[in-house]
Scaffold this active site. Sequence first.
Site, PDB file in Angstrom:
ATOM      1  N   GLY A  35       1.186  -0.901   0.134  1.00 15.85           N
ATOM      2  CA  GLY A  35      -0.045  -0.015   0.002  1.00 15.85           C
ATOM      3  C   GLY A  35       1.002   1.549   0.012  1.00 15.85           C
ATOM      4  O   GLY A  35       1.833   1.208  -0.138  1.00 15.85           O
ATOM      5  N   VAL A  54       2.299   5.039   1.960  1.00 12.15           N
ATOM      6  CA  VAL A  54       2.484   5.423   3.022  1.00 12.15           C
ATOM      7  C   VAL A  54       2.498   7.438   2.936  1.00 12.15           C
ATOM      8  O   VAL A  54       2.883   7.763   1.627  1.00 12.15           O
ATOM      9  CB  VAL A  54       3.743   5.381   4.026  1.00 12.15           C
ATOM     10  CG1 VAL A  54       3.720   5.823   5.132  1.00 12.15           C
ATOM     11  CG2 VAL A  54       3.876   4.052   3.749  1.00 12.15           C
ATOM     12  N   LYS A  93      -0.445   4.937   7.005  1.00 13.76           N
ATOM     13  CA  LYS A  93      -0.134   3.868   5.560  1.00 13.76           C
ATOM     14  C   LYS A  93      -1.540   3.436   5.721  1.00 13.76           C
ATOM     15  O   LYS A  93      -2.105   2.641   6.086  1.00 13.76           O
ATOM     16  CB  LYS A  93       0.496   2.339   6.397  1.00 13.76           C
ATOM     17  CG  LYS A  93       1.380   1.446   5.303  1.00 13.76           C
ATOM     18  CD  LYS A  93       2.063   0.142   5.903  1.00 13.76           C
ATOM     19  CE  LYS A  93       2.307  -0.548   4.549  1.00 13.76           C
ATOM     20  NZ  LYS A  93       3.525  -1.877   4.702  1.00 13.76           N
ATOM     21  N   ASP A 145      11.185 -10.701   5.742  1.00 13.31           N
ATOM     22  CA  ASP A 145      12.426  -9.383   4.391  1.00 13.31           C
ATOM     23  C   ASP A 145      12.695  -8.545   5.438  1.00 13.31           C
ATOM     24  O   ASP A 145      13.021  -8.231   5.691  1.00 13.31           O
ATOM     25  CB  ASP A 145      11.226  -8.613   4.156  1.00 13.31           C
ATOM     26  CG  ASP A 145      11.373  -8.236   3.164  1.00 13.31           C
ATOM     27  OD1 ASP A 145      12.486  -8.586   2.557  1.00 13.31           O
ATOM     28  OD2 ASP A 145      10.233  -6.979   2.575  1.00 13.31           O
TER      29      ASP A 145
END
Length: 509
Positions: free
Chosen positions: A26, A28, A44, A149
């Site tokens: 998405g 921010v 966000k 990640d």
Amino acid sequence: MSDPNLGLKLANRYELVELLGQGAMGRVYLAEDTLLGGVMVAVKFLAQTLLNKKMRDRFVQEATTCAQLGQKSIHVVRVTDYGVSEDEVPFYVMEYLQGDNLSKIINPKPLPVPRFLGLCRQICLGLQSAHDGIRVKGYDKPVSIIHRDIKPSNILITQDPTLGELAKILDFGIAKLLQADIDQTSSFMGTLAYASPEQMEGRELDNRSDIYSMGIMMFQMLTSRIPLTAESHTFGGWYKAHHSQPPKAIHEVTSVQKVPKLLEDLIMACLAKDPKDRPQTVGDIIKALEPLDQRFGTGFRIGQRIGATLSRVPVVKKNADSTLTEPQTEDDICRLTSWPKNKPIAEIVFPYPLPTSKRTLATLWVMLPQVEVDKRLLGSRYNNFICTMSPHPMALWLTVLYNAQHGPRWLPCYLDLKTKAGQEMGFLLGQVGQYKILFFAKENPQRCAHVVSANIANPQRKLLQEWVMAARSHPSVGNAADSKDVLKRELTTSLKPKILKQLEALHEN
């Protein structure tokens, strides 16, 4: 083309000001919290293309995860609110952090070893808090979180007025809760160059997968290069590299600086293909870094703060030939202080951060009649700290001087955790774990009569640092005086009777 979201007001509170960035999950935005008088926050949104039940649930999980971890560790971005827009798009609100991601910092040139050690330890502390787990409804024990990640672009480096350089882990968007009844095997999610061999295989992951990713990032922090080279930037190319290509040695790829062998060995261990050959916990990495940090890191951190230290000079007396008396110890420096002219000659107590050439001392200044000073030098010392975040973040710092013959002398003072001074003192107490009590006699306030030291228990030290960081993003919904009254009542009705009972029992034995 202008962004239609700019100017949008969410929950009648957060007004979107600027697009900060966007990724797979998405966008921010920078936003103004109008309820708190214009405090800037980051908002966000879940991407429009992901508006299905599964991704909504994942997004809520990300918000919940970051909210809990932000409370546990200052090295994870803090989430403060969650909601849904008028268009039914989920969003959550985070602290707004000004700084650069680690990727931008290390791409031009690698980090010197001292700076690397400081940042690496902070990142490890944040990751450790995730691996230690959060509370999940329906589970008796904390549930561990694997980030999946870890990479430089997910680490933000900001400047903190109290701590100096501060590292924060971002984007728990693909983090996985290690729940026994959930099948973790699924399609690959992560970043190819930083993924562990087992992650590439879609196998069940544990904390050692993050440790592998951490090893690649540590190598890159010291060399500006990654230790593996894929034949092609494809899943197949990176699968082969992570499974069969030996990682390069640090000394093979850089001549910019000499990296201690102990540090290079640690990084190579993190890059082991088999998880059982890596450090088994992030705590093992932190422990391995400690002797290196003691050797290289301390001087670097002192250097970071030297400007602030030199700008705040303590009040000292001059000797007969008008030259400054040369202090030999920290206690000597304290004894050279004189009572501030802006403080009344009265029985009061106040905190003060006292700079020296080596470090800043946490000190508590106390004025009493001379006879009372003499009494209080004999006996025991006790301290405690309590805090309230509502209606206004405030901490009570209580020192008790106890003499079996004369009873207790209560020395309470209050730290407003919404002020820079309160935050600095709170964090200093937590960081150093000790403070000096400077006694001044009312009859002769121009000289410090006595200096004694008081130690702070480790659990209290940790709490102090957590309170300071929590207070920065916690809204104040009332007056500081109201919070002080709350703490005073707690001191009178609960703390004093319990403390007195403990001290009396201690002296009876």
